[in-house]
Design a protein around this motif. Structure first.
Motif, mmCIF file in Angstrom:
data_model
loop_
_atom_site.group_PDB
_atom_site.id
_atom_site.type_symbol
_atom_site.label_atom_id
_atom_site.label_comp_id
_atom_site.label_asym_id
_atom_site.label_seq_id
_atom_site.Cartn_x
_atom_site.Cartn_y
_atom_site.Cartn_z
ATOM 1 N N ILE A 59 0.765 -1.200 -0.128
ATOM 2 C CA ILE A 59 0.036 -0.204 -0.399
ATOM 3 C C ILE A 59 0.688 1.244 0.355
ATOM 4 C CG2 ILE A 59 -1.595 0.933 1.327
ATOM 5 C CD1 ILE A 59 -2.489 -1.046 2.451
ATOM 6 N N VAL A 60 0.773 2.308 -0.890
ATOM 7 C CA VAL A 60 1.148 3.268 -0.761
ATOM 8 C C VAL A 60 0.383 4.689 -0.878
ATOM 9 C CG1 VAL A 60 3.258 2.314 -2.534
ATOM 10 C CG2 VAL A 60 1.221 3.044 -3.545
ATOM 11 N N ASN A 61 1.391 5.847 -1.089
ATOM 12 C CA ASN A 61 0.478 7.244 -0.980
ATOM 13 C C ASN A 61 0.243 7.768 -1.989
ATOM 14 O OD1 ASN A 61 0.498 8.297 2.300
ATOM 15 N ND2 ASN A 61 2.736 6.894 1.700
ATOM 16 N N GLY A 62 -0.689 6.453 -2.765
ATOM 17 C CA GLY A 62 -1.089 7.116 -4.411
ATOM 18 C C GLY A 62 -0.556 6.442 -5.262
ATOM 19 N N ALA A 63 -0.882 6.539 -6.035
ATOM 20 C CA ALA A 63 -0.551 5.608 -6.982
ATOM 21 C C ALA A 63 1.186 7.106 -7.978
ATOM 22 C CB ALA A 63 -1.552 6.091 -8.761
ATOM 23 N N GLN A 64 0.477 7.632 -7.925
ATOM 24 C CA GLN A 64 2.025 8.702 -8.220
ATOM 25 C C GLN A 64 3.009 8.162 -7.417
ATOM 26 O OE1 GLN A 64 2.586 10.738 -10.773
ATOM 27 N NE2 GLN A 64 4.478 11.581 -10.307
ATOM 28 N N HIS A 65 3.030 7.899 -5.621
ATOM 29 C CA HIS A 65 3.505 7.571 -4.896
ATOM 30 C C HIS A 65 3.901 5.852 -5.058
ATOM 31 C CE1 HIS A 65 5.012 5.575 -0.576
ATOM 32 N NE2 HIS A 65 5.877 6.450 -1.030
ATOM 33 N N GLY A 66 3.252 5.133 -5.664
ATOM 34 C CA GLY A 66 3.738 3.601 -6.507
ATOM 35 C C GLY A 66 4.963 3.740 -7.239
ATOM 36 N N LEU A 67 4.585 4.902 -8.461
ATOM 37 C CA LEU A 67 5.484 5.180 -10.052
ATOM 38 C C LEU A 67 7.094 5.331 -9.074
ATOM 39 C CD1 LEU A 67 3.455 7.086 -11.791
ATOM 40 C CD2 LEU A 67 3.814 4.135 -11.829
ATOM 41 N N THR A 68 6.813 6.196 -8.088
ATOM 42 C CA THR A 68 8.162 6.715 -7.572
ATOM 43 C C THR A 68 8.980 5.683 -6.930
ATOM 44 O OG1 THR A 68 7.131 9.181 -7.623
ATOM 45 C CG2 THR A 68 9.500 8.412 -5.741
ATOM 46 N N VAL A 69 8.184 5.122 -5.838
ATOM 47 C CA VAL A 69 8.801 3.691 -5.860
ATOM 48 C C VAL A 69 9.514 2.153 -6.214
ATOM 49 C CG1 VAL A 69 8.649 2.087 -3.914
ATOM 50 C CG2 VAL A 69 7.601 3.949 -3.483
ATOM 51 N N ALA A 70 8.587 2.425 -6.963
ATOM 52 C CA ALA A 70 8.701 1.516 -8.488
ATOM 53 C C ALA A 70 10.348 1.943 -9.405
ATOM 54 C CB ALA A 70 7.487 0.968 -9.328
ATOM 55 N N LEU A 71 10.257 3.104 -9.572
ATOM 56 C CA LEU A 71 11.524 3.560 -10.820
ATOM 57 C C LEU A 71 12.305 3.377 -9.589
ATOM 58 C CD1 LEU A 71 9.800 6.529 -13.020
ATOM 59 C CD2 LEU A 71 10.400 4.121 -13.294
ATOM 60 N N MET A 72 12.501 4.133 -7.973
ATOM 61 C CA MET A 72 13.839 3.784 -7.046
ATOM 62 C C MET A 72 13.602 2.692 -7.220
ATOM 63 S SD MET A 72 12.342 7.518 -4.971
ATOM 64 C CE MET A 72 13.986 7.260 -4.112
ATOM 65 N N SER A 73 13.162 2.069 -6.997
ATOM 66 C CA SER A 73 13.108 0.274 -6.281
ATOM 67 C C SER A 73 14.718 -0.188 -7.500
ATOM 68 C CB SER A 73 11.867 -0.465 -6.435
ATOM 69 O OG SER A 73 12.133 0.563 -4.956
ATOM 70 N N LEU A 74 13.811 -0.239 -8.905
ATOM 71 C CA LEU A 74 14.397 -1.033 -9.505
ATOM 72 C C LEU A 74 15.755 -0.233 -11.095
ATOM 73 C CD1 LEU A 74 10.648 -2.063 -11.044
ATOM 74 C CD2 LEU A 74 12.480 -3.563 -9.815
ATOM 75 N N LEU A 75 15.305 0.784 -10.720
ATOM 76 C CA LEU A 75 16.249 1.250 -11.810
ATOM 77 C C LEU A 75 17.122 2.477 -10.960
ATOM 78 C CD1 LEU A 75 14.245 2.758 -14.066
ATOM 79 C CD2 LEU A 75 15.231 0.356 -14.460
ATOM 80 N N GLN A 76 18.576 2.838 -11.899
ATOM 81 C CA GLN A 76 19.895 3.896 -10.857
ATOM 82 C C GLN A 76 19.613 4.894 -12.118
ATOM 83 O OE1 GLN A 76 21.446 2.957 -8.528
ATOM 84 N NE2 GLN A 76 19.972 1.534 -7.728
ATOM 85 N N PRO A 77 19.624 6.338 -11.454
ATOM 86 C CA PRO A 77 20.254 6.606 -12.759
ATOM 87 C C PRO A 77 21.295 6.925 -13.753
ATOM 88 C CG PRO A 77 20.884 7.724 -10.496
ATOM 89 C CD PRO A 77 20.118 6.232 -10.512
ATOM 90 N N GLY A 78 20.645 7.071 -14.949
ATOM 91 C CA GLY A 78 21.471 7.093 -16.042
ATOM 92 C C GLY A 78 20.747 6.307 -16.834
ATOM 93 N N ASP A 79 19.776 5.585 -16.334
ATOM 94 C CA ASP A 79 19.274 3.796 -16.742
ATOM 95 C C ASP A 79 18.246 4.479 -17.874
ATOM 96 O OD1 ASP A 79 20.943 1.820 -15.872
ATOM 97 O OD2 ASP A 79 18.588 1.630 -13.843
ATOM 98 N N VAL A 80 18.490 3.461 -18.957
ATOM 99 C CA VAL A 80 17.364 3.766 -20.097
ATOM 100 C C VAL A 80 16.085 3.156 -19.994
ATOM 101 C CG1 VAL A 80 16.656 3.453 -22.205
ATOM 102 C CG2 VAL A 80 19.493 3.942 -21.507
ATOM 103 N N ILE A 81 14.705 3.936 -20.384
ATOM 104 C CA ILE A 81 13.153 3.451 -19.967
ATOM 105 C C ILE A 81 12.835 3.526 -21.299
ATOM 106 C CG2 ILE A 81 12.203 5.137 -18.405
ATOM 107 C CD1 ILE A 81 10.773 2.981 -17.224
ATOM 108 N N ALA A 82 11.799 2.574 -21.693
ATOM 109 C CA ALA A 82 10.979 2.945 -23.337
ATOM 110 C C ALA A 82 10.093 3.333 -22.857
ATOM 111 C CB ALA A 82 11.443 1.541 -23.907
ATOM 112 N N VAL A 83 9.622 4.854 -23.708
ATOM 113 C CA VAL A 83 7.700 5.104 -22.615
ATOM 114 C C VAL A 83 7.550 5.283 -24.384
ATOM 115 C CG1 VAL A 83 6.701 6.697 -21.501
ATOM 116 C CG2 VAL A 83 8.705 5.743 -20.767
#
Length: 443
Positions: free
Chosen positions: A155-179
């Motif tokens: 459980i997180v503080n809204g979906a935006q917080h969920g996205l923040t937690v996911a990106l901070m957990s899975l990726l590092q600065p400089g990593d490439v993500i396709a969008v």
């Protein structure tokens, strides 16, 4: 001068102003200087500045010249907090509500006040939420076609917080993500803040160009994909099962994380299985209760692979420690007693009714949308300029968004997005009629 060359010059100035390459207050060349430097007739140079002024990007001062304006649009027309003045009809942001929601909250607060569990809500909660509350969200996910145990729900503080937690957990600065080349503005801001490199996947009206994604993955070290497969914002598509399977095959071939954003997925009846159900070993599913219940509730949830849970919980601790106990308690009670499911049914009906109004009032304009969504994407005619449309609508007391906040690639299409959920039905009808009139007048 060919019309395309004239419009190209307008676009170049507009891009330089929006990106701050031409700072606010900059004095532009005189009409004669512009005509001489670009090889234009003087009347054509005057037309360039006239159009930029109509778009709200420059202002002409008699005897002094033409200057870049401080802002091209008021606050709230990008990813910022909306700043809708009195009398303004907000077609920029979606915060859907149906009658009786305030009374639901009043009743829930009374029931909570009478419960014997109040003292526990004053203390810190487990970072990912109490297990019985996580189980409530897990049961709710079954209605979305996602079968996941409570231990893999956070459980997180809204979906935006969920996205923040996911990106901070899975990726590092400089990593490439396709969008997707057009995507949720909040994700754009988050990726920028975390110093991620974002690569644009070309889009069609029915989904991302997955062949292009495959080529990106072969040429770059892509680490993750961010996707909205069920009711994409802003284009409204629902990816087919075959498209989902192809996306997952690419992710598995290149060992990519998948971040699935399902903020609007509740509006679609019987969609294909979520990516998290089809590829549970690599997909983090993120959603919340802002759209299906209320924006102020600020409760969201993540369903994730078992091997990522510990890292996700650490990031929840770093960013928020835990969700507020009172809000989470209300949310889980509403999940358990069927309130959330009833609200979702009402909002699906509400969205469908608003799309019918849009169909009537925007007849004759090309639009991209889903019949149950809360938004409409309006590509503009080749010669129309989105800023000019937005500025004209602001004069009519109607707030809409250009494509700029949604665009990942350097090419920003001339289009506007209309959010349908935040105004009363009768007002929506009149507002959309004005949108059509302005769009046609600016073509």
């Amino acid at each position: 001068m060919p019309r395309s060359r004239y419009k190209s010059l307008v676009d170049t100035f507009a891009a330089d102003i929006r990106s701050a390459r031409l700072a606010p207050g900059t004095r532009l060349p005189t009409h004669r200087q512009l005509a001489a430097s670009e090889g234009l007739a003087l009347v054509t140079a005057s037309r360039v500045y006239a159009e930029l002024e109509a778009m709200g990007l420059v202002s002409g001062e008699t005897g002094r010249g033409t200057f870049v304006r401080e802002t091209s649009l008021p606050p709230g027309h990008g990813i910022d907090q909306p700043d809708v003045t009195a009398g303004m009809l907000d077609l920029n942001y979606n915060y859907p509500s149906v009658p009786g929601q305030a009374e639901l909250l009043r009743t829930a607060l009374r029931q909570l006040a009478l419960s014997g569990d109040l003292e526990s809500l004053l203390r810190y909660q487990p970072h990912g939420g109490r297990l019985h509350e996580r189980a409530s969200f897990a049961r709710h996910l079954l209605t979305r076609g996602l079968n996941v145990p409570a231990e893999r729900v956070l459980i997180v503080n809204g979906a935006q917080h969920g996205l923040t937690v996911a990106l901070m957990s899975l990726l590092q600065p400089g990593d490439v993500i396709a969008v997707d080349a057009l995507t949720y503005p909040g994700f754009k801001a988050l990726a920028l803040a975390l110093h991620l490199e974002v690569l644009a996947i070309p889009v069609t009206e029915s989904g991302p160009d997955l062949d292009a994604l495959q080529r990106l993955c072969r040429s770059r070290s892509v680490r993750a994909i961010y996707s909205m497969p069920t009711l994409h914002n802003p284009l409204g598509w629902v990816m087919s099962l075959e498209q989902r399977q192809q996306l997952i095959a690419i992710a598995r071939a290149h060992d990519l994380h998948i971040i699935e954003d399902a903020a609007y997925a509740f509006l679609v009846e019987n969609p294909p299985s979520p990516l998290a159900e089809l590829a549970p070993e690599r997909t983090v599913y993120v959603s919340g209760l802002s759209k299906n219940v209320a924006a102020g509730l600020r409760v969201g949830f993540i369903a994730a692979p078992a091997q990522t849970i510990a890292a996700l919980e650490r990031m929840i601790r770093v960013t928020a420690w835990n969700t507020p106990g009172v809000m989470t308690s209300i949310a889980s009670a509403w999940l358990d007693d069927g309130t959330v499911s009833r609200l979702e049914v009402q909002k699906r009906q509400d969205a469908q009714a608003r799309q019918i109004i849009a169909d009537e009032q925007l007849a004759g304009l090309h639009s991209v949308r889903h019949p149950f969504s809360y938004f409409v994407w309006l590509p503009l005619a080749e010669d129309a300029r989105a800023e000019q449309v937005v500025t004209a609508l602001l004069r009519e007391q109607i707030s809409v968004s250009t494509a700029q906040p949604f665009a990942i690639s350097t090419h920003v299409p001339h289009a506007i997005r209309l959010a349908l959920a935040s105004v009363e039905m009768g007002a929506l009808r009149g507002a959309l009629a004005k949108v059509k009139w302005v769009v046609e007048a600016c073509a």
